[in-house]
Design a protein around this motif. Structure first.
Motif, PDB file in Angstrom:
ATOM      1  N   GLY A 194       0.726  -1.250   0.117  1.00 20.69           N
ATOM      2  CA  GLY A 194      -0.102   0.126   0.055  1.00 20.69           C
ATOM      3  C   GLY A 194       0.911   1.229  -0.141  1.00 20.69           C
ATOM      4  O   GLY A 194       2.110   0.956   0.362  1.00 20.69           O
ATOM      5  N   TRP A 223      -4.158  10.589  -1.102  1.00 22.24           N
ATOM      6  CA  TRP A 223      -4.419   9.284  -1.485  1.00 22.24           C
ATOM      7  C   TRP A 223      -3.994   8.154  -0.904  1.00 22.24           C
ATOM      8  O   TRP A 223      -2.728   8.099  -0.847  1.00 22.24           O
ATOM      9  N   ARG A 224      -4.909   7.203  -0.793  1.00 28.62           N
ATOM     10  CA  ARG A 224      -4.265   6.021   0.009  1.00 28.62           C
ATOM     11  C   ARG A 224      -4.742   4.821  -0.940  1.00 28.62           C
ATOM     12  O   ARG A 224      -5.711   4.735  -1.516  1.00 28.62           O
ATOM     13  N   LEU A 225      -3.814   3.999  -1.010  1.00 23.67           N
ATOM     14  CA  LEU A 225      -4.279   2.631  -1.900  1.00 23.67           C
ATOM     15  C   LEU A 225      -3.644   1.179  -1.119  1.00 23.67           C
ATOM     16  O   LEU A 225      -2.523   1.541  -0.420  1.00 23.67           O
ATOM     17  N   GLY A 226      -4.306   0.239  -1.420  1.00 19.72           N
ATOM     18  CA  GLY A 226      -3.887  -0.978  -0.805  1.00 19.72           C
ATOM     19  C   GLY A 226      -4.822  -1.613   0.209  1.00 19.72           C
ATOM     20  O   GLY A 226      -4.638  -1.164   1.253  1.00 19.72           O
ATOM     21  N   VAL A 227      -5.517  -2.561  -0.487  1.00 22.21           N
ATOM     22  CA  VAL A 227      -6.375  -3.252   0.863  1.00 22.21           C
ATOM     23  C   VAL A 227      -6.490  -4.559   0.717  1.00 22.21           C
ATOM     24  O   VAL A 227      -7.241  -5.367   1.388  1.00 22.21           O
ATOM     25  N   LEU A 265      -3.683   0.367  -9.263  1.00 22.10           N
ATOM     26  CA  LEU A 265      -3.240   1.831  -9.194  1.00 22.10           C
ATOM     27  C   LEU A 265      -1.858   2.184  -8.248  1.00 22.10           C
ATOM     28  O   LEU A 265      -1.151   2.962  -8.637  1.00 22.10           O
ATOM     29  N   ARG A 266      -1.617   1.224  -7.647  1.00 16.30           N
ATOM     30  CA  ARG A 266      -0.241   1.083  -6.884  1.00 16.30           C
ATOM     31  C   ARG A 266       0.925   1.039  -7.649  1.00 16.30           C
ATOM     32  O   ARG A 266       1.941   1.617  -7.369  1.00 16.30           O
TER      33      ARG A 266
END
Lengths: 554, 554
Positions: B243, B253-257, B267-268
């Motif tokens: 993430g 903006w946060r990514l990674g689940v 999108l990472r």
């Protein structure tokens, strides 16, 4: 537990083909056996009804709205005979293979039927079709195997005047093989078994076997970030993609010059998973491997979901996963015993009880290797961390049974639908520490929405940091509102996955993609900023908004 | 060749720290030994000159152009003491560590000096700084370890009024550890050794050891798609990223689940490699592993570049690569023998000749494992495909020698620069079938541009489908035009890599990134369409164009 060398099943090339054939020799009868149906009745209170597929003539199909000048331009591009507007051709590309798609073909709910089917011959013709459609503001739905279960090939018009399905069936060639680099370039319309057939003379295999393998295409695998049953060994499809060729309204786009690169973001990973919203994938350069010489699939029964998932986690984190690693929860294990009925299940149950196993969890492990000794080494490495677990070995018979039936699910589903059952699957993934909470949340959401449902679950893909969860739901179908019945259950499950105010419990899809069905849940996962980024990419590549309207971005 | 179990070096946690320290115990003296300098003179005709680093006071540094109101707004956001405009602070962030950067600090060519250095405390302050800069149209250069060798941290203004370096040194925290999922969240400014120190109490390691390890940061690893010396074992940095958290002008903006997902494009992988052009990476969730209990590094001499690369290919394609796999060509092997001088090189040369080895290629293999038995198993698997090759084992001493000096290159470079040498590296990667052509093309381009140069090459990273090539160039420096001398050679090499009309022979960078230096070559690799896509993403996230002007997109 035994760690001596086993006699492994040799793979001969024909076997390799058999496992790829559309109706494999030895595949299950698509009809459900009587004992299975009896169990379903007992378990769910199902009252069997005969609800067969409606004849095509009974379905409502609007006239094609394709404007004459657009049709003429498309015919000029691909030939008159490759622009199909017959009702039956259009019906054949009306949606994918979700439960609701199948129900629509049975007369429940409205079908989305394309205004025409265009069948280009090659990437250049696809490019021409895309540009023609952009000029005429005609929507384009890239159509491969039509196996989407998330509405990914629904013929939605969005803001376009009409929509065509671009069927890629003629893009069925192996373009090139680089045996030194172990890369093959395949056209997007090549279906799974044909990919294997084309690679066979080169001694190579793709090894990508999702349940949709028999019908799904290379382009579809790439467009949806597909994951195969043997992805622990061969990698997810995005891991196999070395290069892509995309026909966009903005022009041809080719990517991929090296196995790894630091030349900016990896744009291949932007195309992989783009679900036709940016353009039509026309070719994919994939990493291939030598056809394995031997395989061995085995079944095990572990005791209890938590110890069993911990065991799979230890395999993943020790990096000794078998190529196929699939763990069923007690409900799915029970269902497997009852539905297939082939393992003398009563005797097995007695034996498990005798061994003190109260919550049987079926674990299927499968290895494919170049030699017996390689397989033995890898198998030993996998089995070592399982030592000390309360476990019963079912041996290779159970593994082979699973292997033979591995693609039969979709066919069995037709029989269940005929009998008046609501049957669907959904899947997600998360990090190991959240896995129990995710499973409970989805399970609760589904059981609260669907009374008397069987809710089975398995881990089909494990990683060092987490795993997927795949749910199968079987319930008596609502006679009055079958569509709404499932829509409510699905919405509850999706909200459980992604609706937590503290952030998603997991991803809205591990390998089925976004399509139409998951689009509303994407913002929770990638943020409003992520949505704007995808929108900006789409606007750059598809300014007229013709590419697969309504998918991915909603 | 011996396949019996070896005594392996145990790793104690202190050793783990030692290998991470900025001036490790036992590291080489940064001065070159006399015998090495003598060899350089003989080999290149070098006439030694003393050209030390110029004192800072001798360098031309323009006054800060930061407008007063922007400065006041930045001070309000992070505190007055964290907005530095002293000449020395600004000079300390004037460019990275390429040969030309170092030469600029020696008075050759123009330094790009930021108008201020801003030192935010945490991700929220970074976000505030980015928004303040966007409001005032001030350029932002995210500054981690400052180890870019492609101009990635040059303080270019682009169309902005002034440019600030945002130094992330205070983002030095381990935010969280999830030992079950084996994920750690690290702030972007954590440098390599500190990442290991922070993870040590948890028994975990990142295992990411590029040559820049001692100074480079987590954020920089992510921003540049870094690849470490042990990436065959631990993965490239992009493989470790679970993430990211990014401060963009458009917002957080946060990514990674989840470990893997089919919820649209990854999108990472758009943020990883974005080189600060989309925003400032403030946190990275990384996959971590238990600290290995034992390691073993060994040296081998193989005969001939083609058989040796074929051997490495067979290791990669059999998926039995050692965690460290590094193959030097005959020139680099010769250089290693001459420069380090520690292996009694004359005796070794005689022995190699005796054994019929005419083109010695040094192969360093290194394994890290949880136990002696695991290491033995993996080592045996690696060595098995090498059976039958003409090969001399140098044993663990040579491996350990390489390991001890693994981060010393940058320090030795200073000594070479002092002596009037032009010394630089460049790197690329391609598919196996193109590797010989790529090496020849780059070699020819460099040797045509630089007379009397030593052009050494190694494969540091091998994949199933291809490998990287890393070139080291050493030549007598042009007294009159040292900058132009290297710029011409570099341009020739880049054109050889990406200028072929039939398409690039390889990627313009395997792990150094694009920065300023490679921006002109990116279109050949990702196409005009790719450039427009990156431009669209940038416009969406950074409409004012303030983020790292001139990098990635040129």
């Amino acid at each position: 537990m035994c760690h001596t060398v086993q006699v492994h099943e040799p793979i001969d090339p024909l076997d390799h083909l058999v496992r790829c054939s559309w109706t494999p020799a030895g595949a299950e009868d698509p009809h459900l056996p009587a004992h299975a149906m009896r169990w379903l009745r007992e378990r769910t209170g199902l009252v069997e009804r005969t609800t067969p597929v409606a004849p095509d003539s009974a379905l409502t199909v609007a006239e094609s709205a394709l404007p004459a000048e657009a049709r003429a331009a498309l015919e000029a591009g691909v030939g008159k005979e490759n622009v199909l507007i017959e009702r039956s051709d259009r019906l054949g590309r009306a949606g994918g293979m979700s439960y609701l798609d199948l129900m629509r073909h049975r007369g429940a709910g409205e079908l989305t039927v394309p205004d025409a089917v265009v069948v280009p011959a090659d990437p250049d013709e696809v490019q021409r079709v895309v540009e023609t459609c952009a000029a005429h503001r005609i929507g384009v739905v890239p159509f491969g195997g039509g196996t989407s279960v998330v509405g990914g090939v629904q013929a939605l018009r969005g803001a376009t005047a009409a929509v065509v399905a671009v069927d890629l069936m003629r893009l069925d060639k192996l373009v090139s093989v680089d045996p030194v680099s172990r890369i093959a370039v395949l056209q997007a319309g090549v279906v799974g078994p044909d990919a294997e057939r084309l690679l066979l003379p080169h001694g190579l295999t793709l090894g990508h076997v999702p349940q949709s393998f028999e019908r799904a295409t290379i382009g579809g695998f790439a467009a949806t970030r597909s994951s195969g049953q043997a992805s622990a060994g061969y990698g997810r499809f995005e891991d196999m993609v070395e290069g892509v060729r995309l026909a966009t309204p903005r022009g041809h786009w080719r990517l991929g010059v090296a196995p790894a690169s630091a030349a900016g973001p990896d744009l291949r990973q932007l195309v992989v998973g783009s679900e036709g919203a940016f353009g039509v994938i026309t070719e994919v350069a994939v990493r291939v491997r030598p056809i394995p010489a031997v395989h061995r699939y085995e079944g095990f029964i572990l005791d209890g979901w938590d110890p069993a998932t911990t065991a799979v986690r230890s395999l993943a984190q020790s990096r000794v996963l078998a190529d196929i690693t699939r763990l069923s929860d007690p409900t799915e294990t029970d269902m497997a015993l009852n539905l297939t009925g082939g393992w003398k299940s009563a005797a097995l149950r007695r034996y498990l009880k005798l061994r003190g196993i109260s919550e049987p969890c079926l674990l299927v492990l499968g290895w494919e290797a170049a030699s017996h000794s390689d397989l033995s080494l890898r198998r030993s490495a996998t089995l070592r961390p399982l030592r000390g677990l309360r476990m019963v070995r079912l041996g290779a018979a159970a593994g082979e049974s699973w292997r033979r039936g591995r693609f039969a699910g979709p066919r069995q589903r037709d029989a269940l639908l005929d009998a008046g059952v609501c049957v669907e699957t959904l899947e997600t993934a998360t990090y190991w520490s959240k896995l129990p909470a995710l499973r409970t949340a989805v399970h609760t959401a589904l059981s609260d929405s669907l009374s008397s449902a069987i809710i089975a679950c398995h881990v089909s893909h494990a990683y060092e940091t987490g795993a997927s969860l795949y749910f199968t739901v079987i319930a008596p179908r609502s006679p009055d509102d079958p569509v709404g019945q499932w829509q409510r259950a699905k919405a509850a499950a999706c909200t459980a996955i992604s609706g937590d105010p503290a952030g998603p419990l997991g991803t809205i899809s591990h390998h089925h993609a976004v399509g139409v069905d998951h689009a509303a849940y994407l913002p929770a996962e990638i943020g409003q900023v992520g949505l704007e980024v995808l929108g900006a990419v789409k606007a750059a590549l598809d300014p007229a908004g013709i590419m697969n309207p309504g998918k991915l971005l909603g």
